[in-house]
Design a protein around this motif. Structure first.
Motif, short mmCIF file in Angstrom:
data_model
loop_
_atom_site.label_atom_id
_atom_site.label_comp_id
_atom_site.label_asym_id
_atom_site.label_seq_id
_atom_site.Cartn_x
_atom_site.Cartn_y
_atom_site.Cartn_z
N THR B 89 0.84 -1.20 0.00
CA THR B 89 0.00 0.00 0.00
C THR B 89 0.87 1.25 0.00
O THR B 89 0.66 2.18 -0.75
CB THR B 89 -0.89 0.00 1.25
OG1 THR B 89 -1.53 -1.25 1.34
CG2 THR B 89 -1.92 1.10 1.17
N VAL B 90 1.89 1.26 0.90
CA VAL B 90 2.78 2.41 1.00
C VAL B 90 4.18 1.97 0.64
O VAL B 90 4.64 0.94 1.12
CB VAL B 90 2.76 2.97 2.44
CG1 VAL B 90 3.74 4.10 2.59
CG2 VAL B 90 1.37 3.43 2.82
N PRO B 91 4.86 2.72 -0.24
CA PRO B 91 6.21 2.30 -0.61
C PRO B 91 7.22 2.62 0.49
O PRO B 91 7.77 3.71 0.54
CB PRO B 91 6.51 3.11 -1.88
CG PRO B 91 5.62 4.28 -1.81
CD PRO B 91 4.43 3.91 -0.98
N ARG B 93 10.58 2.57 1.43
CA ARG B 93 11.71 2.43 0.50
C ARG B 93 12.76 1.43 0.96
O ARG B 93 13.29 0.67 0.16
CB ARG B 93 12.34 3.79 0.26
CG ARG B 93 11.58 4.57 -0.78
CD ARG B 93 12.37 5.78 -1.17
NE ARG B 93 11.68 6.98 -0.72
CZ ARG B 93 12.27 8.07 -0.32
NH1 ARG B 93 13.59 8.12 -0.27
NH2 ARG B 93 11.58 9.11 0.05
N PRO B 133 7.96 3.29 -11.58
CA PRO B 133 8.56 4.53 -11.06
C PRO B 133 8.84 4.41 -9.56
O PRO B 133 9.87 4.90 -9.10
CB PRO B 133 7.49 5.58 -11.33
CG PRO B 133 6.67 5.04 -12.43
CD PRO B 133 6.70 3.55 -12.29
N GLU B 134 7.95 3.75 -8.81
CA GLU B 134 8.17 3.69 -7.36
C GLU B 134 9.41 2.87 -7.01
O GLU B 134 10.15 3.22 -6.09
CB GLU B 134 6.93 3.16 -6.62
CG GLU B 134 6.30 1.90 -7.18
CD GLU B 134 5.14 2.17 -8.15
OE1 GLU B 134 5.30 3.06 -9.01
OE2 GLU B 134 4.11 1.48 -8.07
N PHE B 137 12.41 5.02 -7.99
CA PHE B 137 12.61 6.09 -7.00
C PHE B 137 13.34 5.56 -5.78
O PHE B 137 14.25 6.20 -5.25
CB PHE B 137 11.25 6.69 -6.60
CG PHE B 137 11.37 7.97 -5.85
CD1 PHE B 137 11.56 9.17 -6.52
CD2 PHE B 137 11.32 8.00 -4.47
CE1 PHE B 137 11.68 10.36 -5.84
CE2 PHE B 137 11.43 9.19 -3.77
CZ PHE B 137 11.61 10.38 -4.45
N HIS B 141 17.15 6.96 -4.85
CA HIS B 141 17.39 7.73 -3.62
C HIS B 141 17.75 6.84 -2.45
O HIS B 141 17.52 7.17 -1.31
CB HIS B 141 16.17 8.59 -3.31
CG HIS B 141 15.88 9.58 -4.39
ND1 HIS B 141 16.69 10.66 -4.62
CD2 HIS B 141 14.95 9.60 -5.35
CE1 HIS B 141 16.24 11.32 -5.67
NE2 HIS B 141 15.18 10.70 -6.13
N ASP B 143 20.17 5.84 0.04
CA ASP B 143 21.44 6.37 0.52
C ASP B 143 22.05 5.48 1.61
O ASP B 143 22.81 5.95 2.45
CB ASP B 143 21.35 7.84 0.98
CG ASP B 143 20.00 8.14 1.59
OD1 ASP B 143 19.38 7.20 2.10
OD2 ASP B 143 19.58 9.32 1.57
N ALA B 162 12.01 7.42 -12.65
CA ALA B 162 11.41 7.53 -11.32
C ALA B 162 10.48 8.74 -11.24
O ALA B 162 9.53 8.75 -10.47
CB ALA B 162 12.49 7.64 -10.26
#
Lengths: 363, 217
Positions: B89-91, B93, B133-134, B137, B141, B143, B162
């Motif tokens: 539901t929520v990426p 990361r 894209p998710e 992304f 990013h 790091d 992304a």
């Protein structure tokens, strides 16, 4: 306590000075003793004042020399043979014991005070002082230490209580701020998600109607952004919050917007507002011209350079930039708006390939 | 049944499994063969049900309520012989990256539309790997100190993709063909898998276990 013990010592040195001037004018040993006492006091209290607290080495030097050695030295070389002549130097021991009481730990403190008491008893024995004098002096020596220790203990306890009270106040304020933020989120959820869910649960609307589904998708997108924003704790919120307004406006006009943010820096509020205005206009253009109901907003920052880049992308038909005459919206609301705050907008498109508007700050 | 892709779904939200059943039911080229709330339940169904035959593609929810970690779930599914497409539901990361390292073939958020989901399943089944894209992304990013090194070109295509651009537009911007652009994205994913390849010394195993339990938080 530093100042208190220092004043105590100053009073004893004054007594010493007066005593020496009055009675022992012709005795160089007493002047030497006074000088030594003065020098050590300056060393002990001077360094303590400069550094904020006592140096143990100088304290021990003070206890051993001023407290323990000087009385005996005066007996041996100063020709002191009456207790009155020794009185002033004995007083130094009491201020030594007071200083020791605030610096030394339990057993070393007891040792230091016992040492002082013993040498003083010995000193008085040598000048064969009366019992009353000996008792009175030992009494004041012990009680100087006891009083100084009690004051110090009391002050530290008060200090700790004050620190605890301050910490509790700070924690309460932080809790209040978190609560206010949570409440704000709750109210937002109440007006949107909760209202929608309640209506759906009541069965009074057709959950499958396009209108309801659209509303559900919009609110889900908003919740998703809220969760991600909260998870990204290191990022500053000013840009994300400003963009949220622009995105919510576009969603009300039935545009689906996928938002992704990363490491946004803190920027002046007019920059955040300009970015949000430019994004709002770019999204308007997607809605009006792109022939798609989906747009992507991506905001990323470079913390070291305090720069930010926001893109608004659609996958619509795009256009040929060579035949492009910027409409009022793109020119005024995007380019000019960014230029006003020292930023820049770059347009990238080709027929059949969607439109990409990139906003950069600084430009 | 040549050409039909078998799909299994691991998700502990009943509404979502029901929804997915009706969604995929309309797709002749896909067949949803089993659903389960956990990977354990999928691989070893309770007795009355037939034993599990590995599906071509398993849709795996990133966050399950049984204390399992994505890494562990993905390794078990790969071992059973399926390819894995992760959904959530929520990426989150960090977890998305952990999934790719563990060998997942793609990642999508659940708010994507049906054509996007179907295309991703087909890509994964064909061994092409799915891009989104998710996922791009999350990689662009990332790091964390253990991230793989990307070339400037790979990074640019990754960033543009992304940001929501189609692969075609990202390729045009970079001045390369779509094939090359897709190749770059595949290479990025391969680098992550390489970096996440299971290791067999005791120290390394301990590290993997530690990472997995960190991922869990």
């Amino acid at each position: 306590m530093l100042l208190a013990t220092m004043l105590y010592r100053v009073s004893h040195l004054t007594v010493g000075l007066l005593a020496v001037l009055q009675h022992q004018r012709d005795q160089p040993a007493h002047y030497a003793a006074l000088f030594v006492a003065l020098a050590l006091s300056v060393l002990l209290f001077g360094t303590a004042l400069r550094r904020g607290w006592f140096d143990r080495r100088f304290l021990w030097a003070d206890i051993l020399v001023n407290g323990a050695t000087l009385p005996l030295a005066l007996c041996a070389w100063g020709g002191a043979d009456q207790s009155a002549e020794l009185g002033w130097v004995m007083l130094l021991g009491t201020s030594s014991s007071a200083a020791a009481a605030v610096v030394l730990r339990r057993w070393t403190l007891l040792g230091a005070v016992a040492l002082l008491a013993l040498t003083h008893l010995l000193g008085y024995r040598l000048v064969s002082a009366g019992t009353a004098v000996i008792l009175g002096h030992t009494n004041s020596l012990l009680f100087s230490a006891a009083m100084a220790w009690t004051f110090w203990w009391y002050l530290r306890r008060q200090g700790r209580m004050l620190d605890d009270a301050n910490a509790r106040t700070l924690a309460a304020e932080a809790r209040k701020a978190r609560y206010a933020e949570r409440l704000e989120h709750h109210l937002m959820l109440h007006d949107t998600v909760l209202a929608t869910l309640t209506t759906l649960a009541s069965g009074s609307v057709d959950a499958n109607s396009p209108h309801v589904r659209e509303r559900c998708a919009r609110e889900a997108a908003r919740l998703r952004r809220l969760i991600q924003q909260t998870a990204d704790e290191e990022a500053h919120q000013s840009i994300a919050e400003a963009l949220e307004g622009a995105v919510a406006d576009a969603e009300r006009l039935r545009l689906r917007v996928t938002v992704q943010c990363h490491a946004l820096p803190e920027v002046p509020s007019e920059v955040a507002t300009a970015l949000a205005d430019a994004v709002r206009e770019a999204l308007n253009n997607v809605r009006r011209h792109a022939g798609t109901d989906h747009a992507y907003v991506t905001a990323t920052g470079d913390a070291s350079r305090r720069s930010v880049r926001v893109t608004v992308v659609d996958r619509g038909p795009g256009f040929d930039p060579r035949n492009y005459e910027p409409g009022l919206g793109l020119r005024r609301s995007v380019h000019d708006r960014m230029a006003q705050v020292g930023g820049r907008a770059v347009l990238d498109t080709a027929p059949g390939e969607g439109v990409r508007v990139e906003l950069r700050w600084p430009g | 049944m040549a050409g039909v892709i078998t799909v299994a779904l691991v998700d502990d939200d009943r509404m979502l499994t029901d929804g997915m059943r009706s969604w995929l039911g309309d797709q002749p080229q896909l067949r949803l063969v089993s659903t389960a709330a956990t990977v354990g339940r999928l691989l070893e169904p309770a007795p009355p049900a037939a034993p599990y035959a590995p599906a071509d593609v398993v849709l795996l929810d990133l966050r399950l309520r049984d204390d399992s970690t994505p890494g562990e779930n993905i390794r078990r599914l790969l071992h059973s012989g399926s390819r894995v497409l992760v959904i959530s539901t929520v990426p989150d990361r960090t977890q998305v990256i952990a999934s790719i390292r563990a060998g997942a073939d793609g990642y999508l958020t659940k708010d994507n539309d049906l054509p996007t989901l179907v295309a991703a399943i087909e890509d994964v089944a064909a061994g092409r790997g799915a891009h989104s894209p998710e996922l791009a992304f999350a990689c662009a990013h990332d790091d964390s100190p253990s991230r793989p090194r990307l070339s400037p070109r790979e990074r640019q295509v990754l960033l543009d993709y992304a940001s929501g651009m189609t692969l075609k537009s990202a390729a045009r911007r970079a001045g390369i063909t779509v094939h090359t652009a897709k190749d770059y994205l595949n290479r990025v994913k391969a680098k992550y898998r390489q970096a996440g390849r299971p290791t067999y010394t005791k120290i390394d195993l301990a590290r993997v276990v530690r990472e997995d339990s960190l991922d869990d938080g």
